[in-house]
Design a protein around this motif. Structure first.
Motif, mmCIF file in Angstrom:
data_model
loop_
_atom_site.group_PDB
_atom_site.id
_atom_site.type_symbol
_atom_site.label_atom_id
_atom_site.label_comp_id
_atom_site.label_asym_id
_atom_site.label_seq_id
_atom_site.Cartn_x
_atom_site.Cartn_y
_atom_site.Cartn_z
ATOM 1 N N ASN A 304 15.748 36.168 43.477
ATOM 2 C CA ASN A 304 15.598 36.331 42.027
ATOM 3 C C ASN A 304 14.580 37.404 41.651
ATOM 4 N N ASP A 305 13.593 37.633 42.518
ATOM 5 C CA ASP A 305 12.577 38.641 42.196
ATOM 6 C C ASP A 305 12.977 40.037 42.661
ATOM 7 N N GLY A 306 14.223 40.171 43.163
ATOM 8 C CA GLY A 306 14.715 41.477 43.578
ATOM 9 C C GLY A 306 14.495 41.809 45.039
ATOM 10 N N SER A 307 13.690 41.024 45.738
ATOM 11 C CA SER A 307 13.457 41.270 47.164
ATOM 12 C C SER A 307 14.647 40.752 47.975
ATOM 13 N N TRP A 308 14.645 41.104 49.249
ATOM 14 C CA TRP A 308 15.751 40.718 50.124
ATOM 15 C C TRP A 308 15.266 39.786 51.224
ATOM 16 N N LYS A 309 16.124 38.853 51.560
ATOM 17 C CA LYS A 309 15.826 37.891 52.625
ATOM 18 C C LYS A 309 16.929 37.980 53.670
ATOM 19 N N TYR A 310 16.525 38.011 54.949
ATOM 20 C CA TYR A 310 17.496 38.133 56.039
ATOM 21 C C TYR A 310 17.350 36.943 56.988
ATOM 22 N N THR A 311 18.483 36.323 57.261
ATOM 23 C CA THR A 311 18.499 35.118 58.084
ATOM 24 C C THR A 311 19.418 35.336 59.284
ATOM 25 N N PRO A 312 18.919 35.131 60.508
ATOM 26 C CA PRO A 312 19.794 35.282 61.679
ATOM 27 C C PRO A 312 20.704 34.057 61.836
ATOM 28 N N LEU A 313 21.992 34.282 61.872
ATOM 29 C CA LEU A 313 22.955 33.214 62.139
ATOM 30 C C LEU A 313 23.309 33.172 63.615
ATOM 31 N N VAL A 314 23.370 34.353 64.221
ATOM 32 C CA VAL A 314 23.648 34.493 65.650
ATOM 33 C C VAL A 314 22.532 35.351 66.221
ATOM 34 N N GLY A 315 21.864 34.855 67.237
ATOM 35 C CA GLY A 315 20.723 35.574 67.804
ATOM 36 C C GLY A 315 19.928 34.654 68.698
ATOM 37 N N SER A 316 18.620 34.712 68.585
ATOM 38 C CA SER A 316 17.764 33.839 69.388
ATOM 39 C C SER A 316 17.502 32.534 68.639
ATOM 40 N N PRO A 317 17.758 31.403 69.269
ATOM 41 C CA PRO A 317 17.420 30.120 68.636
ATOM 42 C C PRO A 317 15.938 30.024 68.277
ATOM 43 N N LYS A 318 15.097 30.755 68.992
ATOM 44 C CA LYS A 318 13.670 30.747 68.685
ATOM 45 C C LYS A 318 13.386 31.339 67.310
ATOM 46 N N ASP A 319 14.300 32.202 66.848
ATOM 47 C CA ASP A 319 14.146 32.817 65.529
ATOM 48 C C ASP A 319 14.907 32.059 64.449
ATOM 49 N N GLY A 320 15.436 30.893 64.812
ATOM 50 C CA GLY A 320 16.143 30.065 63.846
ATOM 51 C C GLY A 320 17.640 30.269 63.814
ATOM 52 N N ALA A 321 18.187 31.076 64.725
ATOM 53 C CA ALA A 321 19.639 31.289 64.761
ATOM 54 C C ALA A 321 20.349 30.020 65.204
ATOM 55 N N ARG A 322 21.476 29.732 64.561
ATOM 56 C CA ARG A 322 22.255 28.545 64.923
ATOM 57 C C ARG A 322 22.988 28.728 66.241
ATOM 58 N N TYR A 323 23.323 29.979 66.565
ATOM 59 C CA TYR A 323 24.085 30.260 67.783
ATOM 60 C C TYR A 323 23.376 31.342 68.586
ATOM 61 N N ASP A 324 23.512 31.243 69.901
ATOM 62 C CA ASP A 324 22.916 32.228 70.780
ATOM 63 C C ASP A 324 23.622 33.578 70.608
ATOM 64 N N TYR A 325 22.991 34.643 71.078
ATOM 65 C CA TYR A 325 23.560 35.983 70.975
ATOM 66 C C TYR A 325 25.038 35.984 71.371
ATOM 67 N N GLY A 326 25.870 36.611 70.536
ATOM 68 C CA GLY A 326 27.287 36.735 70.846
ATOM 69 C C GLY A 326 28.020 35.421 70.931
ATOM 70 N N PHE A 327 27.513 34.375 70.282
ATOM 71 C CA PHE A 327 28.084 33.023 70.400
ATOM 72 C C PHE A 327 28.193 32.607 71.864
ATOM 73 N N GLY A 328 27.323 33.167 72.712
ATOM 74 C CA GLY A 328 27.349 32.835 74.138
ATOM 75 C C GLY A 328 28.265 33.722 74.950
ATOM 76 N N ALA A 329 29.013 34.640 74.326
ATOM 77 C CA ALA A 329 29.864 35.586 75.057
ATOM 78 C C ALA A 329 28.969 36.706 75.564
ATOM 79 N N THR A 330 28.647 36.692 76.847
ATOM 80 C CA THR A 330 27.571 37.517 77.382
ATOM 81 C C THR A 330 27.886 39.002 77.445
ATOM 82 N N ARG A 331 29.154 39.402 77.284
ATOM 83 C CA ARG A 331 29.500 40.816 77.409
ATOM 84 C C ARG A 331 29.645 41.519 76.063
ATOM 85 N N SER A 332 29.668 40.769 74.953
ATOM 86 C CA SER A 332 29.944 41.363 73.640
ATOM 87 C C SER A 332 28.680 41.983 73.050
ATOM 88 N N GLY A 333 28.508 43.271 73.295
ATOM 89 C CA GLY A 333 27.310 43.950 72.835
ATOM 90 C C GLY A 333 27.268 44.209 71.348
#
Length: 842
Positions: A304-333
């Motif tokens: 609402n104040d015009g700033s931007w918020k970014y949330t990791p959905l896929v990434g490191s669980p340590k950063d709050g991502a729900r799924y590991d990098y590449g949904f666990g597909a280890t070759r998908s860069g």
């Protein structure tokens, strides 16, 4: 060359037509008289090496249609010149060699068929008319900005925004955003990142920017700078760099973007962006140099104040991502994105181009792992619930895939379980929503991997036939000595004699050990025959046969079996062998080399599935997002079309551009049997809307009816001054099929005296445009002077308003102001009447 069944004559207008699966026909419109496997590249090149649309030789160096967007009947295309040459230059630096040496080697490996530049760069921006095939060059390779001549390496993304076209240009040290006005084809650079500092250049930052999206009234673009990747946005990009605002930085994205050429996918950084459900979704390449790591996916939203918020959905669980990098597909860069039927589709993108340098050095583990793990397809709904559409069973997050292909479960690689060629699909390279369907095109690694099948077994083991023969002689002499036949040992080398004497004094070999040595000698003798043979892999259909002497996959499998047995024997008798033998055998006869040879053989197994009906890019289509059909598995019949890189929606329909590093990119029109007839306006293109209904003497509640001949098309979007309207609230499609009606609720809220531009988009064919001038005839209401820029507009026929939308009972801001003025006037009239009556009483 032989053409596949269903190919029409090249002389048939507008070009070569090839019947495809699922009832489709593909018609080649670039160099329409050139057959499959012949040079194309869309444009020509003159004797001076200058690209031209005039008659000349086809410019096969225009390898990739790298970015595209449609406007009217025109398909605008940004090319990538000498795509493999650019890749080889990056490979050379990683391999510690030179481009010229690699080029010389690949010229031999590909018999000169693979186009590799000699230092020139001719990446273009062009357009091709999808109805007539006419070609025009829009921008030559050199652009001027900031007083410099900039040689663009290619255009990687394109999008339309406010009737202008924007292309992301990769230019060394200075990536930029190029604007094209399709009315005139005038171009200008509207944003350019600041020149990279020496420190950033030392880090090897990639300039291959490619993320573009439109979010509401903003054009959003990814960039690269000294501090890494970042994202900018502008509501009026034509005004230049000052109109852009940075909305995301490398830090905002958790330092995930891998920006250096040494990183995964040559520093893919911010890979793709799209808008879904009012939010910005961003796929990011995360793997750093020397580390294989899959993609991340972020959600970006403005607060609402015009700033931007970014949330990791896929990434490191340590950063709050729900799924590991590449949904666990280890070759998908990386991952490519498209929105279709209220879902966000996410296509996997492996990194086999990074594995090829290893393969050229005889190391095959990475290439094998890529092929063993072809790309997946996922999707996400509006509530951010994810599903696996194409993949393997028992996925740790999603269980089994929900998609089908031609009636069977769709596995990784976008094909059925039984189709081994699916392992060659290494990118879901591009997807497109069009006319109620979604299309997905792939990149097939097979034609670029074929040179690895030319490796001789001795090359992989780093042994020449002479070295092999010498080692057999050592073993043979040692065998003779321990068996008591010393007469022949006089011919052995001094080193061998010393080794044999030492071993004979220290050990009395058992019959079992002698038998193993004899078997070892026999195996190496049989394997020597392989080293003396020309070992060029050949498919049953003759593809990639580079020698008259064939060496089959079965021969290699037999060699692998012997090699594994040889290692097992060697490890069991190594203690009894002299140093002169083991010092040499240890260099190559070890588990690492045997495993590597196994990877090589398995790569060859996958490549054997690339027969002429399966080699080349794939294109699949779905009408519901789950059940797919195959259109092509072999690049529309041209096996050298190894990728389907771009889609473009034009007034003529859906067109595609290929990646072909051999003979140049091609443009094809796709048709599913539907005739495209564009909608048209039936009662002019300029209308006037009066907020006051003179007949009823009250605020207009009828809205504005606009007549449209739909010609079988359906409305997909309505925009007023480029803002999408809400169906059922701001506009309705007339129930009798006569057109659309803009509601009074919407129109009464517009500024009196303004003129709005309305664009109606359809599922196919041309859009229609009209204007609406807003007036207010309410008595005693002053009328603003019309804007000098706004021409006078004839009023629409009032009879056309019979099916207009009804008001929803709310009072818009502008309407309430008008009502307030009218009410105040009535109060004054009433007060005057009362005073007059009182005076008469006096």
């Amino acid at each position: 060359m032989l053409l596949p069944a269903g190919v029409a004559s090249a002389a048939q207008a507008p070009g070569l037509s090839v019947k495809q699966g699922a009832g489709y026909t593909a018609t080649k419109i670039s160099h329409p008289n050139a057959g499959l496997g012949e040079n194309d590249g869309i444009v020509n090149v003159d004797a001076n090496g200058t690209p031209t649309a005039a008659d000349a030789d086809a410019d096969r160096g225009q390898n990739y249609s790298w970015a595209s967007v449609g406007y009217g009947d025109w398909m605008y295309v940004g090319t990538c010149y000498s795509a493999m040459g650019s890749t080889l230059k990056l490979m050379a630096s990683k391999m510690g060699t030179t481009y010229s040496k690699l080029k010389a080697a690949l010229d031999v490996a590909f018999n000169g068929e693979l186009f590799l530049d000699n230092g020139e760069n001719r990446s273009l921006l062009l357009k091709i008319n999808t109805a007539t095939g006419e070609v025009k060059i829009v921008a030559m390779p050199v652009q001027k900005s900031l007083g410099d001549d900039i040689n663009v390496n290619g255009y990687r993304a394109a999008i339309e925004f406010h009737d202008k076209l924007y292309f992301s240009a990769a230019a060394t040290g200075k990536p930029y955003l190029l604007e094209v006005d399709p009315a005139t084809d005038a171009t200008k650079i509207v944003y350019q990142s600041s020149p990279l500092s020496p420190a950033a250049q030392k880090k090897g930052y990639s300039v291959g920017i490619r993320g573009l999206a439109v979010l509401g009234n903003q054009l959003v673009a990814s960039m690269i700078g000294d501090d890494g990747a970042y994202i900018v946005a502008s509501s009026d990009p034509s005004q230049g760099k000052d109109s852009f605002k940075v909305i995301a930085t490398q830090k905002d994205l958790l330092d995930y973007p891998a920006c250096s050429y040494a990183d995964n996918i040559f520093g893919g950084a911010i890979w793709d962006m799209t808008v879904f459900n009012g939010k910005l979704y961003i796929s990011v390449v995360t793997g750093r140099a020397g580390t294989k790591q899959s993609f991340a996916l972020f959600r970006g939203e403005q607060t609402n104040d015009g700033s931007w918020k970014y949330t990791p959905l896929v990434g490191s669980p340590k950063d709050g991502a729900r799924y590991d990098y590449g949904f666990g597909a280890t070759r998908s860069g990386a991952a490519n994105l498209v929105v279709y039927k209220n879902h966000l589709y996410i296509g996997g993108y492996n990194d086999p181009m990074v594995a090829l340098p290893d393969a050229l050095k005889g190391k095959f583990e990475n290439l094998y792992n890529d092929m063993a793990n072809p790309v997946n397809l996922w999707r996400m709904d509006a509530d951010e619930n994810f599903e696996l559409v194409a993949g393997e069973d028992n996925n740790k997050y999603f269980g089994n895939p929900i998609g089908t292909i031609d009636g069977e479960t769709m596995r990784a690689g976008l094909a059925a379980e039984s189709d081994t060629s699916r392992h060659l699909n290494q990118y879901v390279w591009r997807m497109q929503s069009y006319d109620g369907k979604m299309y997905a095109g792939t990149f097939d690694i097979s034609d670029l991997s074929y040179p690895v099948t030319q490796f001789a077994n001795g090359d992989i083991l780093h042994r020449t036939p002479e070295q092999w023969k010498k080692q057999i002689e050592y073993i043979k002499k040692f065998l003779e000595e321990i068996k008591g036949d010393g007469s022949s040992s006089a011919n052995a080398s001094a080193d061998a004699k010393a080794g044999i004497a030492t071993q004979s004094a220290e050990s009395d070999a058992s019959n079992g050990e002698i038998a193993k040595l004899e078997r070892m000698e026999s195996l190496m003798g049989s394997m020597q025959e392989d080293l003396n043979a020309k070992q060029t892999d050949a498919n049953a259909d003759g593809i990639a046969t580079l020698s008259a002497d064939s060496y089959t996959l079965e021969d290699r499998i037999r060699f692998q079996t012997m090699l594994e047995e040889l290692l097992k024997i060697y490890e069991s008798i190594k203690p009894m062998l002299p140093d002169s033998v083991t010092s040499e055998l240890d260099k190559w006869l070890n588990q690492e080399n045997v495993d590597n040879f196994g990877y090589f053989v398995n790569v060859c197994k996958y490549l054997r599935s690339a027969t002429s009906d399966k080699r080349g890019c794939d294109l699949v289509v779905t009408a519901d997002g789950v059940n797919f059909q195959t259109i092509t598995r072999n690049g529309f019949g041209d096996n050298n079309n190894h990728g389907l890189r771009v889609f473009a929606v034009t007034d003529s329909g859906l067109s595609v551009g290929t990646a072909n590093p051999y003979h140049g990119t091609q443009i094809w029109n796709l048709n599913d049997g539907t005739t495209v007839t564009s909608a048209t306006l039936s009662a002019g293109n300029a209308f006037t809307y009066d907020k006051y209904d003179a007949a009823s003497k009250r605020q207009n509640s009828a809205g504005l009816n606009v007549g449209i001949n739909f010609n079988g098309n359906t409305v997909s979007d309505v925009q007023y001054d480029y803002a999408s309207l809400t169906a059922g609230k701001d506009y309705v499609v007339n129930a009798d099929g006569s057109g659309i009606s803009l509601t009074s609720t919407f129109l009464n809220a517009q500024k009196t005296g303004s003129t709005g531009s309305v664009t109606v988009f359809f599922n196919r064919g041309a859009r229609v445009k009209f204007t609406v001038t807003i007036t207010d005839g309410t008595p005693s209401t002053p009328q603003p002077s019309p804007s000098p820029a706004a021409p006078s507009k004839p009023a629409a026929d009032k009879a056309d308003k019979t099916s207009a939308g009804k008001t929803d009972g709310t009072t818009a801001n502008t309407g309430s102001a008008v009502f307030g003025v009218a009410f105040a006037a009535a109060v004054l009239v009433l007060a005057a009447g009362v005073m007059l009556k009182l005076r008469r009483r006096d």
